[in-house]
Design an enzyme around this catalytic site. Structure first.
Site, short mmCIF file in Angstrom:
data_model
loop_
_atom_site.label_atom_id
_atom_site.label_comp_id
_atom_site.label_asym_id
_atom_site.label_seq_id
_atom_site.Cartn_x
_atom_site.Cartn_y
_atom_site.Cartn_z
N HIS A 186 50.70 43.67 44.32
CA HIS A 186 51.63 42.93 45.17
C HIS A 186 51.32 43.23 46.62
O HIS A 186 50.92 44.34 46.95
CB HIS A 186 53.09 43.31 44.85
CG HIS A 186 54.08 42.32 45.38
ND1 HIS A 186 54.59 42.40 46.65
CD2 HIS A 186 54.61 41.20 44.82
CE1 HIS A 186 55.41 41.37 46.84
NE2 HIS A 186 55.43 40.64 45.75
N GLU A 242 55.58 38.69 37.72
CA GLU A 242 55.01 37.65 36.87
C GLU A 242 54.74 38.11 35.44
O GLU A 242 54.72 37.30 34.52
CB GLU A 242 53.73 37.10 37.50
CG GLU A 242 53.91 36.53 38.89
CD GLU A 242 54.65 35.21 38.92
OE1 GLU A 242 55.68 35.10 38.23
OE2 GLU A 242 54.20 34.30 39.63
N1 ACO Z 1 43.76 43.14 39.39
C1 ACO Z 1 42.65 43.79 39.77
N2 ACO Z 1 42.45 44.22 41.04
C2 ACO Z 1 43.40 43.97 41.94
C3 ACO Z 1 44.59 43.30 41.60
C4 ACO Z 1 44.76 42.88 40.27
N3 ACO Z 1 45.86 42.23 39.88
N4 ACO Z 1 45.36 43.18 42.70
C5 ACO Z 1 44.69 43.76 43.71
N5 ACO Z 1 43.49 44.23 43.24
C6 ACO Z 1 42.47 44.95 44.00
C7 ACO Z 1 41.68 44.01 44.87
O1 ACO Z 1 40.56 43.49 44.19
C8 ACO Z 1 41.30 44.92 46.01
O2 ACO Z 1 40.20 45.69 45.63
P1 ACO Z 1 39.02 46.08 46.70
O3 ACO Z 1 39.73 46.83 47.79
O4 ACO Z 1 38.09 46.90 45.88
O5 ACO Z 1 38.47 44.78 47.15
C9 ACO Z 1 42.50 45.86 46.15
O6 ACO Z 1 43.13 45.85 44.87
C10 ACO Z 1 43.48 45.43 47.19
O7 ACO Z 1 43.81 44.07 46.95
P2 ACO Z 1 44.26 43.05 48.08
O8 ACO Z 1 43.48 41.78 47.87
O9 ACO Z 1 44.23 43.67 49.44
O10 ACO Z 1 45.77 42.84 47.69
P3 ACO Z 1 46.71 41.71 48.25
O11 ACO Z 1 47.87 42.35 48.85
O12 ACO Z 1 45.99 40.75 49.12
O13 ACO Z 1 47.02 40.92 46.92
C11 ACO Z 1 48.03 39.94 45.08
C12 ACO Z 1 48.26 40.83 46.31
C13 ACO Z 1 47.46 38.60 45.55
C14 ACO Z 1 49.34 39.70 44.39
C15 ACO Z 1 47.03 40.65 44.15
O14 ACO Z 1 47.52 41.89 43.76
C16 ACO Z 1 46.66 39.79 42.95
O15 ACO Z 1 45.74 38.97 43.05
N6 ACO Z 1 47.35 39.98 41.79
C17 ACO Z 1 47.07 39.17 40.61
C18 ACO Z 1 47.77 37.82 40.70
C19 ACO Z 1 49.29 37.95 40.55
O16 ACO Z 1 49.79 38.72 39.75
N7 ACO Z 1 50.00 37.12 41.35
C20 ACO Z 1 51.48 37.14 41.38
C21 ACO Z 1 51.97 37.95 42.53
S1 ACO Z 1 53.73 38.10 42.53
C22 ACO Z 1 54.26 36.70 43.27
O17 ACO Z 1 53.68 36.17 44.16
C23 ACO Z 1 55.50 36.07 42.79
#
Ligand code: ACO
Length: 357
Positions: A244, A299
């Protein structure tokens, strides 16, 4: 520059407070656990809209007002082209409500959520739409129109009600920000909610719960959880339902939804399987990202709850939108009250003209 605007404060709001370090969500002075499963969606709509509309019905009148609005929007049911997904169909539904900023438009937009989601989802299954029953609660009527689950299934209606309350508002998330930007141009509430819905559709925001179930199905057995997750992470995939932008601890909405699932019949086995997957996912994410806390988000349990309610997977994001419409509209009205057009700056990094060189 902050490409994801994570450290930018772009609004003051009285609507909700997301404390990402403590894992708390407060809606207008109420902790989430004081609301979810305790008060109705109609009461939360009233809570969020108080002070933003001059003709807002009393809290006790919200159920009837929304019931009446559901009947009105059903009378204008659009034709949804066969090749559209549920979100695209709902977008058409919202788009044919005339723009405006008053309470009638707001009620019609919230009513349009379940009426058009149900009609679009049933159309995808080759089934005819079911007309609303204005005497029912928003959640009970939504289930009735969507799945045919009768109005006398109080457990199911209560679970959907708890879901709609849980996701009604959540700070300046991507869809709410989109709605506020559009509202700031004075385009109207229908336009603002269409922007919100369009932002919600993506898998990084509200499009995740369908893919969560796809993941659970693909894993198949508890023993396959760790190898499947390892393979997914090694190939660079994100695990849907985890991580998140704001929460660094468990999303409090996940537990609010789990509490609603536990009350439904025949969910124990599926829940235990999902918990095994969740635990494997959290271990693997912690091992791969030791400095970045990645926890379960809303989610993951949204997917399990909506599945338990027999809601078709293709409609999950629309059901999310049905709750969040209340928040988008409140934020749009709040933004409008500031009177300030949202217009940030960009830094030009393209080729320079000869004159500037
Ligand atoms: N699975 C695997 N790796 C992840 C996940 C995940 N769900 N979420 C973050 N990471 C990793 C990223 O790849 C990144 O790795 P890196 O530093 O090696 O490149 C690191 O964790 C940091 O991630 P960010 O992209 O900076 O996180 P951000 O805050 O932008 O993303 C998000 C938040 C979009 C929700 C992300 O966690 C994600 O894509 N989750 C999966 C999709 C999801 O569940 N969406 C629903 C969100 S809740 C809502 O909106 C209602």
């Amino acid at each position: 520059m902050d490409a994801g605007l994570e450290n930018v404060v772009a609004a003051e709001t009285v609507l909700s407070d997301v404390d990402g370090a403590a894992g708390r969500l407060v809606l207008r002075g109420h902790e989430l656990n004081e609301l979810a499963g305790r008060v109705s969606f109609e009461e939360v709509v009233h809570l969020l809209w108080s002070g933003f509309f001059k003709d807002l019905p009393e809290a006790a009148g919200m159920q009837a007002a929304l019931g009446k609005a559901r009947v009105e929007v059903f009378a204008r049911l659009p034709t949804f082209p066969a090749d559209l997904g549920a979100v695209e169909a709902l977008r058409i539904g919202l788009a044919h409500i005339a723009d405006g900023d008053d309470i009638e438009v707001a009620l019609r937009l919230v009513a349009a959520g379940p009426v058009y989601t149900a009609a679009a989802a049933r159309r995808m299954q080759g089934r005819a739409p079911v007309a609303p029953d204005p005497t029912l609660s928003h959640a009970a009527d939504f289930l009735r129109m969507l799945t045919g689950i009768p109005a006398n299934a109080p457990d199911a209606a209560a679970a959907l009600d708890a879901y709609l309350v849980t996701i009604a508002d959540h700070g300046l998330n991507a869809s709410t920000f989109a709605a506020r930007v559009v509202a700031s141009t004075q385009a109207g509430l229908a336009s603002a909610t269409i922007a919100g819905l369009s932002a919600l559709k993506g898998p990084l925001h509200g499009g995740a719960p369908g893919p969560v179930l796809d993941m659970i199905d693909a894993i198949g057995t508890p023993a396959n959880a760790e190898p499947w997750i390892d393979a997914a992470l090694t190939s660079g995939d994100r695990l849907m339902g985890f991580g998140h932008r704001v929460y660094r601890v468990r999303d409090p909405r996940a537990d609010a939804l789990k509490a609603a699932i536990v009350k439904l019949p025949k969910t124990t086995g599926r829940l235990a399987f999902a918990e095994a997957i969740e635990s494997a996912a959290l271990n693997k994410l912690a091992a791969r990202h030791p400095t970045r806390k990645l926890e379960t988000n809303v989610e993951f349990y949204t997917a399990l709850l909506l599945e338990a309610l027999q809601i078709p997977r293709a409609a999950f994001t629309c059901v999310f939108a049905c709750g969040r419409l209340a928040g988008w509209i409140a934020h749009a009205r709040e933004q409008l009250a500031t009177g300030r057009l949202v217009r940030p700056q960009s830094v030009y990094v393209g080729p320079r003209t000869r004159a500037a060189a």
